[in-house]
Design a protein around this motif. Structure first.
Motif, PDB file in Angstrom:
ATOM      1  N   ILE A 205       0.848  -1.176   0.000  1.00 18.11           N
ATOM      2  CA  ILE A 205       0.000   0.000   0.000  1.00 18.11           C
ATOM      3  C   ILE A 205       0.890   1.235   0.000  1.00 18.11           C
ATOM      4  CG2 ILE A 205      -1.724   1.290   1.295  1.00 18.11           C
ATOM      5  CD1 ILE A 205      -2.724  -1.353   2.382  1.00 18.11           C
ATOM      6  N   THR A 206       0.726   2.073  -0.988  1.00 18.83           N
ATOM      7  CA  THR A 206       1.549   3.266  -1.117  1.00 18.83           C
ATOM      8  C   THR A 206       0.650   4.484  -1.299  1.00 18.83           C
ATOM      9  OG1 THR A 206       1.733   2.928  -3.510  1.00 18.83           O
ATOM     10  CG2 THR A 206       3.477   1.997  -2.122  1.00 18.83           C
ATOM     11  N   SER A 207       1.262   5.661  -1.271  1.00 22.37           N
ATOM     12  CA  SER A 207       0.492   6.879  -1.456  1.00 22.37           C
ATOM     13  C   SER A 207       1.354   7.931  -2.126  1.00 22.37           C
ATOM     14  CB  SER A 207      -0.032   7.402  -0.114  1.00 22.37           C
ATOM     15  OG  SER A 207       1.045   7.668   0.764  1.00 22.37           O
ATOM     16  N   SER A 208       0.706   8.918  -2.730  1.00 20.98           N
ATOM     17  CA  SER A 208       1.426  10.010  -3.381  1.00 20.98           C
ATOM     18  C   SER A 208       0.557  11.257  -3.380  1.00 20.98           C
ATOM     19  CB  SER A 208       1.812   9.639  -4.823  1.00 20.98           C
ATOM     20  OG  SER A 208       0.658   9.377  -5.607  1.00 20.98           O
ATOM     21  N   PHE A 209       1.212  12.420  -3.507  1.00 18.92           N
ATOM     22  CA  PHE A 209       0.513  13.700  -3.516  1.00 18.92           C
ATOM     23  C   PHE A 209       0.973  14.485  -4.739  1.00 18.92           C
ATOM     24  CE2 PHE A 209      -0.482  18.045  -2.627  1.00 18.92           C
ATOM     25  CZ  PHE A 209      -1.605  18.020  -1.828  1.00 18.92           C
ATOM     26  N   HIS A 210       0.003  15.007  -5.507  1.00 17.11           N
ATOM     27  CA  HIS A 210       0.290  15.732  -6.738  1.00 17.11           C
ATOM     28  C   HIS A 210      -0.418  17.083  -6.686  1.00 17.11           C
ATOM     29  CE1 HIS A 210       1.386  11.735  -8.588  1.00 17.11           C
ATOM     30  NE2 HIS A 210       0.586  11.368  -7.614  1.00 17.11           N
ATOM     31  N   ILE A 211       0.253  18.099  -7.209  1.00 14.23           N
ATOM     32  CA  ILE A 211      -0.345  19.430  -7.206  1.00 14.23           C
ATOM     33  C   ILE A 211      -0.132  20.098  -8.562  1.00 14.23           C
ATOM     34  CG2 ILE A 211       1.726  20.537  -6.262  1.00 14.23           C
ATOM     35  CD1 ILE A 211      -0.222  22.416  -4.700  1.00 14.23           C
ATOM     36  N   HIS A 212      -1.171  20.798  -9.017  1.00 11.26           N
ATOM     37  CA  HIS A 212      -1.070  21.536 -10.266  1.00 11.26           C
ATOM     38  C   HIS A 212      -0.453  22.895  -9.982  1.00 11.26           C
ATOM     39  CE1 HIS A 212      -2.479  24.191 -13.546  1.00 11.26           C
ATOM     40  NE2 HIS A 212      -2.265  23.115 -14.291  1.00 11.26           N
ATOM     41  N   THR A 213       0.498  23.301 -10.811  1.00  9.20           N
ATOM     42  CA  THR A 213       1.170  24.578 -10.619  1.00  9.20           C
ATOM     43  C   THR A 213       1.390  25.267 -11.953  1.00  9.20           C
ATOM     44  OG1 THR A 213       3.165  25.652  -9.736  1.00  9.20           O
ATOM     45  CG2 THR A 213       3.448  23.489 -10.730  1.00  9.20           C
ATOM     46  N   THR A 214       1.502  26.579 -11.911  1.00  8.77           N
ATOM     47  CA  THR A 214       1.860  27.342 -13.103  1.00  8.77           C
ATOM     48  C   THR A 214       3.277  27.885 -12.986  1.00  8.77           C
ATOM     49  OG1 THR A 214       0.872  29.330 -12.125  1.00  8.77           O
ATOM     50  CG2 THR A 214      -0.518  28.013 -13.595  1.00  8.77           C
ATOM     51  N   ILE A 215       3.966  27.554 -11.887  1.00  7.24           N
ATOM     52  CA  ILE A 215       5.355  27.972 -11.719  1.00  7.24           C
ATOM     53  C   ILE A 215       6.235  27.117 -12.624  1.00  7.24           C
ATOM     54  CG2 ILE A 215       7.282  28.179 -10.103  1.00  7.24           C
ATOM     55  CD1 ILE A 215       5.227  28.503  -7.870  1.00  7.24           C
ATOM     56  N   GLY A 216       6.943  27.753 -13.524  1.00  7.99           N
ATOM     57  CA  GLY A 216       7.755  26.999 -14.476  1.00  7.99           C
ATOM     58  C   GLY A 216       6.941  26.370 -15.585  1.00  7.99           C
ATOM     59  N   GLY A 217       5.734  26.888 -15.819  1.00  6.96           N
ATOM     60  CA  GLY A 217       4.874  26.337 -16.862  1.00  6.96           C
ATOM     61  C   GLY A 217       3.659  25.655 -16.263  1.00  6.96           C
ATOM     62  N   ASP A 218       2.649  25.431 -17.089  1.00  4.63           N
ATOM     63  CA  ASP A 218       1.419  24.773 -16.663  1.00  4.63           C
ATOM     64  C   ASP A 218       1.699  23.281 -16.546  1.00  4.63           C
ATOM     65  OD1 ASP A 218      -1.200  23.433 -16.810  1.00  4.63           O
ATOM     66  OD2 ASP A 218      -1.973  25.440 -17.171  1.00  4.63           O
ATOM     67  N   ARG A 219       1.777  22.774 -15.320  1.00  2.78           N
ATOM     68  CA  ARG A 219       2.200  21.382 -15.155  1.00  2.78           C
ATOM     69  C   ARG A 219       1.755  20.819 -13.807  1.00  2.78           C
ATOM     70  NH1 ARG A 219       7.618  21.295 -12.484  1.00  2.78           N
ATOM     71  NH2 ARG A 219       7.944  23.370 -11.619  1.00  2.78           N
ATOM     72  N   TRP A 220       1.892  19.501 -13.680  1.00  2.00           N
ATOM     73  CA  TRP A 220       1.662  18.795 -12.436  1.00  2.00           C
ATOM     74  C   TRP A 220       3.001  18.359 -11.861  1.00  2.00           C
ATOM     75  CZ3 TRP A 220      -2.998  17.851  -9.958  1.00  2.00           C
ATOM     76  CH2 TRP A 220      -4.154  18.166 -10.684  1.00  2.00           C
ATOM     77  N   ILE A 221       3.126  18.415 -10.545  1.00  2.00           N
ATOM     78  CA  ILE A 221       4.333  17.919  -9.896  1.00  2.00           C
ATOM     79  C   ILE A 221       3.924  16.949  -8.796  1.00  2.00           C
ATOM     80  CG2 ILE A 221       5.737  19.961 -10.396  1.00  2.00           C
ATOM     81  CD1 ILE A 221       5.206  20.904  -7.536  1.00  2.00           C
ATOM     82  N   GLU A 222       4.742  15.926  -8.602  1.00  2.00           N
ATOM     83  CA  GLU A 222       4.531  14.976  -7.509  1.00  2.00           C
ATOM     84  C   GLU A 222       5.480  15.339  -6.386  1.00  2.00           C
ATOM     85  OE1 GLU A 222       4.658  10.159  -6.515  1.00  2.00           O
ATOM     86  OE2 GLU A 222       4.904  10.884  -8.578  1.00  2.00           O
ATOM     87  N   TRP A 223       4.906  15.597  -5.213  1.00  2.00           N
ATOM     88  CA  TRP A 223       5.722  16.063  -4.107  1.00  2.00           C
ATOM     89  C   TRP A 223       6.441  14.907  -3.420  1.00  2.00           C
ATOM     90  CZ3 TRP A 223       5.158  15.232   1.293  1.00  2.00           C
ATOM     91  CH2 TRP A 223       6.035  15.994   2.079  1.00  2.00           C
ATOM     92  N   ASP A 224       7.697  15.135  -3.083  1.00  2.00           N
ATOM     93  CA  ASP A 224       8.496  14.172  -2.338  1.00  2.00           C
ATOM     94  C   ASP A 224       9.378  14.965  -1.390  1.00  2.00           C
ATOM     95  OD1 ASP A 224      10.080  12.198  -1.314  1.00  2.00           O
ATOM     96  OD2 ASP A 224      10.728  11.387  -3.237  1.00  2.00           O
ATOM     97  N   LYS A 225       9.210  14.746  -0.086  1.00  2.00           N
ATOM     98  CA  LYS A 225       9.960  15.546   0.876  1.00  2.00           C
ATOM     99  C   LYS A 225      11.444  15.181   0.915  1.00  2.00           C
ATOM    100  CE  LYS A 225       9.047  12.748   5.033  1.00  2.00           C
ATOM    101  NZ  LYS A 225       8.462  12.768   6.393  1.00  2.00           N
ATOM    102  N   LYS A 226      11.798  14.019   0.346  1.00  2.00           N
ATOM    103  CA  LYS A 226      13.206  13.642   0.318  1.00  2.00           C
ATOM    104  C   LYS A 226      13.928  14.472  -0.742  1.00  2.00           C
ATOM    105  CE  LYS A 226      12.369   8.875   1.800  1.00  2.00           C
ATOM    106  NZ  LYS A 226      12.491   7.440   1.454  1.00  2.00           N
ATOM    107  N   GLY A 227      14.972  15.168  -0.330  1.00  2.00           N
ATOM    108  CA  GLY A 227      15.741  15.964  -1.269  1.00  2.00           C
ATOM    109  C   GLY A 227      14.996  17.161  -1.800  1.00  2.00           C
ATOM    110  N   CYS A 228      14.039  17.712  -1.038  1.00  2.00           N
ATOM    111  CA  CYS A 228      13.253  18.854  -1.500  1.00  2.00           C
ATOM    112  C   CYS A 228      14.175  20.051  -1.751  1.00  2.00           C
ATOM    113  CB  CYS A 228      12.198  19.224  -0.467  1.00  2.00           C
ATOM    114  SG  CYS A 228      11.241  20.691  -0.900  1.00  2.00           S
ATOM    115  N   PRO A 229      14.138  20.647  -2.949  1.00  2.00           N
ATOM    116  CA  PRO A 229      15.029  21.777  -3.261  1.00  2.00           C
ATOM    117  C   PRO A 229      14.670  23.056  -2.515  1.00  2.00           C
ATOM    118  CG  PRO A 229      13.469  21.447  -5.041  1.00  2.00           C
ATOM    119  CD  PRO A 229      13.287  20.285  -4.092  1.00  2.00           C
ATOM    120  N   TYR A 230      13.482  23.095  -1.884  1.00  2.00           N
ATOM    121  CA  TYR A 230      13.047  24.303  -1.188  1.00  2.00           C
ATOM    122  C   TYR A 230      13.343  24.267   0.311  1.00  2.00           C
ATOM    123  CZ  TYR A 230      10.513  24.791  -5.559  1.00  2.00           C
ATOM    124  OH  TYR A 230      10.181  24.862  -6.879  1.00  2.00           O
ATOM    125  N   TYR A 231      13.852  23.132   0.809  1.00  2.00           N
ATOM    126  CA  TYR A 231      14.100  23.044   2.245  1.00  2.00           C
ATOM    127  C   TYR A 231      15.332  23.855   2.622  1.00  2.00           C
ATOM    128  CZ  TYR A 231      15.146  21.252   6.866  1.00  2.00           C
ATOM    129  OH  TYR A 231      15.413  21.170   8.203  1.00  2.00           O
TER     130      TYR A 231
END
Length: 307
Positions: A205-231
């Protein structure tokens, strides 16, 4: 709206006007939306299972819509597009509906991807718009599997659509919301299909979180807290368990504020300066008490100064 996952149940809590295709479906006001996992079998006691699931978690069965998914091999995914949040629980069914053995994507030339979907909207929708949204989600599901020889079809017996209107949140344009629901479902259904077709032997059983963003273009990103470039996005030592806040939009003006959206002239809730759910003591409490209110979490910090 609040959501959390127990060992076998996805629970979405709020004050919803909702419609459901489940056995206890229809249109009514509810406070709980559930997707509960059961052993692959004929769900002859569907209503009793939903009622018992609600009772065991201290919820009112009369104020709940529930869906059952007869799978052991599942993936839980959340897709957020502005005020639309789409929850998909999915698994691969065996070719024999009565079999307890679930075949993996890599061992069967044909497979049924069983899905259960909850779609919530932060804002007001009329009943006719809720029904239109339900039709949209079902149609996208059907079209996703058409023409794919490895996908024999999606199980469309389980869809819930719910709108939550607090009175402070802006009302929704049904046409605009319909487009966002369509795009979120198209991306979500495609993601789930590719996940099970490309990854053989998915048994956990796994899970994932995806968010639509317009930053860097109209796209979807899958969030992963490991190695987050914003931390760290707020302060060093912050906890990132709730990077996408489960309280959003809390509409507590001591934590955030209303602002003008970047994509439209409408109001949106901004919580950019808020660090509440990054505080270690708050994260620890919220993980143990997923329904805690923002005021309850704030009170925890009385003896812990904000960083």
């Amino acid at each position: 709206m609040r959501y959390y996952l127990t060992q076998d149940t996805l629970i979405v809590r709020g004050a919803f006007r909702a419609c459901s295709t489940g056995e206890n479906g229809g249109i009514k006001n509810v406070t709980s939306l559930l997707i509960h996992q059961v052993q692959p079998s004929n769900p002859s006691n569907y209503l009793r299972l939903i009622r018992n699931t609600a009772y065991r978690r201290g919820l009112s069965p009369e104020a709940a819509f529930g869906l059952l998914i007869p799978e052991q091999s599942t993936h839980h995914a959340v897709f957020r597009y502005d005020q639309v949040t789409l929850f998909i629980t999915a698994g691969v069914a065996s070719e024999d509906p009565g079999s307890r053995e679930i075949q993996s994507a890599g061992t069967s030339p044909n497979m049924d991807i069983t899905t259960r979907i909850i779609c919530t909207i932060n804002g007001h929708l009329e009943d006719r718009d809720l029904l239109n949204a339900l039709i949209t989600v079902g149609k996208v599901e059907m079209e996703t599997s058409s023409g794919d020889k490895k996908c024999t079809g999606w199980d469309r017996r389980g869809i819930i659509i719910g709108s939550e209107y607090s009175g402070a949140s802006p009302s929704n344009n049904p046409e605009n919301i319909g487009e966002k629901i369509f795009r979120a479902t198209s991306y979500g259904a495609g993601y789930i299909r590719e996940l099970f077709l490309k990854i053989p032997g998915r048994s956990s059983i796994t899970s994932s979180f995806h968010i639509h963003t317009t930053i860097g273009g109209d796209r979807w990103i899958e969030w992963d807290k490991k190695g987050c470039p914003y931390y760290p996005c707020h302060f060093r030592g912050q906890r990132c368990d709730f990077c996408y806040c489960p309280l959003y939009p809390c509409e507590d003006e001591t934590l955030g504020e209303w602002t003008t959206g970047s994509r439209s002239s409408g109001r949106v809730w901004s919580c950019a300066p808020c660090t509440l759910n990054h505080q270690p003591v708050v994260v620890h409490h919220l993980r143990r008490n997923p329904e805690a209110s923002s005021s309850e979490l704030i009170s925890l910090l009385a003896n812990y100064p904000l960083k």
